[in-house]
Motif scaffolding. Structure first.
Motif, mmCIF file in Angstrom:
data_model
loop_
_atom_site.group_PDB
_atom_site.id
_atom_site.type_symbol
_atom_site.label_atom_id
_atom_site.label_comp_id
_atom_site.label_asym_id
_atom_site.label_seq_id
_atom_site.Cartn_x
_atom_site.Cartn_y
_atom_site.Cartn_z
ATOM 1 N N VAL A 1 49.600 -49.634 -10.693
ATOM 2 C CA VAL A 1 49.419 -48.837 -11.908
ATOM 3 C C VAL A 1 47.947 -48.462 -12.071
ATOM 4 O O VAL A 1 47.611 -47.329 -12.432
ATOM 5 C CB VAL A 1 49.940 -49.591 -13.148
ATOM 6 C CG1 VAL A 1 49.604 -48.857 -14.432
ATOM 7 C CG2 VAL A 1 51.442 -49.817 -13.036
ATOM 8 N N ALA A 2 47.052 -49.401 -11.771
ATOM 9 C CA ALA A 2 45.615 -49.128 -11.879
ATOM 10 C C ALA A 2 45.197 -48.018 -10.924
ATOM 11 O O ALA A 2 44.428 -47.121 -11.296
ATOM 12 C CB ALA A 2 44.815 -50.397 -11.611
ATOM 13 N N VAL A 3 45.691 -48.048 -9.696
ATOM 14 C CA VAL A 3 45.335 -47.005 -8.726
ATOM 15 C C VAL A 3 45.893 -45.653 -9.174
ATOM 16 O O VAL A 3 45.213 -44.622 -9.090
ATOM 17 C CB VAL A 3 45.807 -47.381 -7.304
ATOM 18 C CG1 VAL A 3 45.669 -46.201 -6.354
ATOM 19 C CG2 VAL A 3 45.016 -48.582 -6.788
ATOM 20 N N GLN A 4 47.120 -45.633 -9.697
ATOM 21 C CA GLN A 4 47.691 -44.387 -10.213
ATOM 22 C C GLN A 4 46.844 -43.837 -11.363
ATOM 23 O O GLN A 4 46.567 -42.636 -11.433
ATOM 24 C CB GLN A 4 49.130 -44.599 -10.683
ATOM 25 C CG GLN A 4 50.095 -44.882 -9.574
ATOM 26 C CD GLN A 4 51.450 -45.359 -10.092
ATOM 27 O OE1 GLN A 4 51.635 -45.600 -11.288
ATOM 28 N NE2 GLN A 4 52.403 -45.521 -9.180
ATOM 29 N N CYS A 5 46.424 -44.722 -12.245
ATOM 30 C CA CYS A 5 45.576 -44.332 -13.368
ATOM 31 C C CYS A 5 44.241 -43.786 -12.860
ATOM 32 O O CYS A 5 43.759 -42.751 -13.332
ATOM 33 C CB CYS A 5 45.364 -45.532 -14.278
ATOM 34 S SG CYS A 5 44.530 -45.149 -15.814
ATOM 35 N N ALA B 1 35.354 -46.611 -14.443
ATOM 36 C CA ALA B 1 34.220 -45.736 -14.132
ATOM 37 C C ALA B 1 33.638 -46.074 -12.761
ATOM 38 O O ALA B 1 33.354 -45.173 -11.961
ATOM 39 C CB ALA B 1 33.143 -45.853 -15.211
ATOM 40 N N VAL B 2 33.461 -47.363 -12.464
ATOM 41 C CA VAL B 2 32.905 -47.733 -11.158
ATOM 42 C C VAL B 2 33.903 -47.416 -10.050
ATOM 43 O O VAL B 2 33.517 -46.967 -8.970
ATOM 44 C CB VAL B 2 32.437 -49.204 -11.107
ATOM 45 C CG1 VAL B 2 33.599 -50.183 -11.111
ATOM 46 C CG2 VAL B 2 31.554 -49.437 -9.889
ATOM 47 N N SER B 3 35.183 -47.626 -10.309
ATOM 48 C CA SER B 3 36.192 -47.300 -9.298
ATOM 49 C C SER B 3 36.181 -45.808 -8.987
ATOM 50 O O SER B 3 36.214 -45.403 -7.819
ATOM 51 C CB SER B 3 37.587 -47.729 -9.781
ATOM 52 O OG SER B 3 37.649 -49.130 -9.942
ATOM 53 N N ALA B 4 36.117 -44.984 -10.031
ATOM 54 C CA ALA B 4 36.065 -43.536 -9.832
ATOM 55 C C ALA B 4 34.794 -43.122 -9.100
ATOM 56 O O ALA B 4 34.826 -42.288 -8.189
ATOM 57 C CB ALA B 4 36.165 -42.819 -11.179
ATOM 58 N N ALA B 5 33.663 -43.701 -9.486
ATOM 59 C CA ALA B 5 32.384 -43.353 -8.847
ATOM 60 C C ALA B 5 32.366 -43.749 -7.381
ATOM 61 O O ALA B 5 31.885 -42.978 -6.533
ATOM 62 C CB ALA B 5 31.234 -44.021 -9.604
ATOM 63 N N LEU B 6 32.876 -44.919 -7.060
ATOM 64 C CA LEU B 6 32.905 -45.354 -5.656
ATOM 65 C C LEU B 6 33.867 -44.508 -4.835
ATOM 66 O O LEU B 6 33.596 -44.176 -3.681
ATOM 67 C CB LEU B 6 33.305 -46.826 -5.562
ATOM 68 C CG LEU B 6 32.279 -47.831 -6.080
ATOM 69 C CD1 LEU B 6 32.877 -49.230 -6.109
ATOM 70 C CD2 LEU B 6 31.004 -47.797 -5.247
ATOM 71 N N HIS B 7 34.986 -44.151 -5.441
ATOM 72 C CA HIS B 7 36.009 -43.372 -4.733
ATOM 73 C C HIS B 7 35.598 -41.910 -4.572
ATOM 74 O O HIS B 7 35.854 -41.305 -3.536
ATOM 75 C CB HIS B 7 37.330 -43.476 -5.494
ATOM 76 C CG HIS B 7 38.447 -42.705 -4.885
ATOM 77 N ND1 HIS B 7 38.892 -42.916 -3.603
ATOM 78 C CD2 HIS B 7 39.217 -41.715 -5.393
ATOM 79 C CE1 HIS B 7 39.889 -42.082 -3.338
ATOM 80 N NE2 HIS B 7 40.106 -41.348 -4.408
ATOM 81 N N ARG B 8 34.966 -41.349 -5.589
ATOM 82 C CA ARG B 8 34.619 -39.918 -5.561
ATOM 83 C C ARG B 8 33.114 -39.714 -5.712
ATOM 84 O O ARG B 8 32.660 -38.936 -6.541
ATOM 85 C CB ARG B 8 35.367 -39.191 -6.679
ATOM 86 C CG ARG B 8 36.867 -39.053 -6.467
ATOM 87 C CD ARG B 8 37.239 -38.248 -5.223
ATOM 88 N NE ARG B 8 36.535 -36.993 -5.076
ATOM 89 C CZ ARG B 8 36.956 -35.823 -5.578
ATOM 90 N NH1 ARG B 8 38.070 -35.770 -6.246
ATOM 91 N NH2 ARG B 8 36.237 -34.732 -5.400
ATOM 92 N N SER B 9 32.343 -40.397 -4.891
ATOM 93 C CA SER B 9 30.889 -40.230 -4.953
ATOM 94 C C SER B 9 30.460 -38.832 -4.504
ATOM 95 O O SER B 9 29.313 -38.451 -4.697
ATOM 96 C CB SER B 9 30.190 -41.307 -4.125
ATOM 97 O OG SER B 9 30.626 -41.257 -2.776
ATOM 98 N N ASP B 10 31.378 -38.060 -3.941
ATOM 99 C CA ASP B 10 31.090 -36.657 -3.650
ATOM 100 C C ASP B 10 31.053 -35.827 -4.924
ATOM 101 O O ASP B 10 30.385 -34.804 -4.991
ATOM 102 C CB ASP B 10 32.139 -36.084 -2.696
ATOM 103 C CG ASP B 10 33.550 -36.151 -3.278
ATOM 104 O OD1 ASP B 10 33.913 -37.210 -3.846
ATOM 105 O OD2 ASP B 10 34.291 -35.156 -3.171
ATOM 106 N N LEU B 11 31.739 -36.282 -5.956
ATOM 107 C CA LEU B 11 31.850 -35.575 -7.226
ATOM 108 C C LEU B 11 30.972 -36.196 -8.303
ATOM 109 O O LEU B 11 30.440 -35.502 -9.163
ATOM 110 C CB LEU B 11 33.318 -35.604 -7.680
ATOM 111 C CG LEU B 11 33.668 -35.115 -9.069
ATOM 112 C CD1 LEU B 11 33.390 -33.622 -9.184
ATOM 113 C CD2 LEU B 11 35.135 -35.398 -9.373
#
Length: 174
Positions: free
Chosen positions: A35-39, A71-81
């Motif tokens: 669920v966390a990854v989907q979110c 926020a950290v998960s998103a930043a690590l995953h999409r550091s291109d953005l």
């Protein structure tokens, strides 16, 4: 500067929200990682869509508590953005490391990790563990501890302001 505030969808109490349902165990908080990854994928898709008209302008995230985790998960995953993130009173979820971009992209990612030394909800040890992980991944990390609980103190807020101002100055320099 454009500010967009996302409110997490799970209501914990009046004025208190979460991105995923949490359970408290003796080992800490647990939640359904699927669920966390989907979110996280929904959050990053939203950020991508909202940032698209402003291509070339830096995107910074700020998260408090579980918001910091995402926020950290998103930043690590999409550091291109995402150019950087301010993380207050959170932790680094295990899936964040698994979804992280390669070191060449993470080297450009700026992170301010702030935590209270007397936080009764999310122990400061979580931030110290996160500091070690983010350092090992090669992210540009600024780490601060404050004499505060699960909150944002005036000193912490002043440091957030100064850190963001410095990042914005870097992007506006010729």
């Amino acid at each position: 500067l454009r500010v967009i505030a996302l409110r997490a969808p799970v209501t914990l109490a009046a004025g208190s929200y979460a991105w995923v349902d949490l359970a408290v165990t003796p080992q800490g908080f647990t939640y359904d990682q699927r669920v966390a990854v989907q979110c996280l994928m929904r959050i990053t898709a939203f950020i991508d869509a909202i940032a698209r008209p402003y291509t070339g302008q830096p995107v910074y995230l700020l998260g408090f508590s579980q918001g910091a985790d995402f926020a950290v998960s998103a930043a690590l995953h999409r550091s291109d953005l995402i150019a950087g993130a301010v993380l207050v009173a959170g932790s680094i979820p295990p899936e964040a490391r698994l979804l992280a971009a390669g070191p060449e992209r993470l080297a450009r990612l700026a992170i301010l990790l702030a935590h209270g030394t007397v936080d009764q909800l999310v122990p400061v040890s979580f931030a110290r563990t996160g500091r070690a992980m983010l350092t090992s991944l090669g992210a540009g990390l600024t780490y601060r501890e404050y004499l505060m609980g699960h909150e944002i103190s005036p000193d912490c807020l002043a440091d957030i302001h100064a850190w963001l101002a410095a990042r914005l100055d870097e992007h506006s320099a010729p």
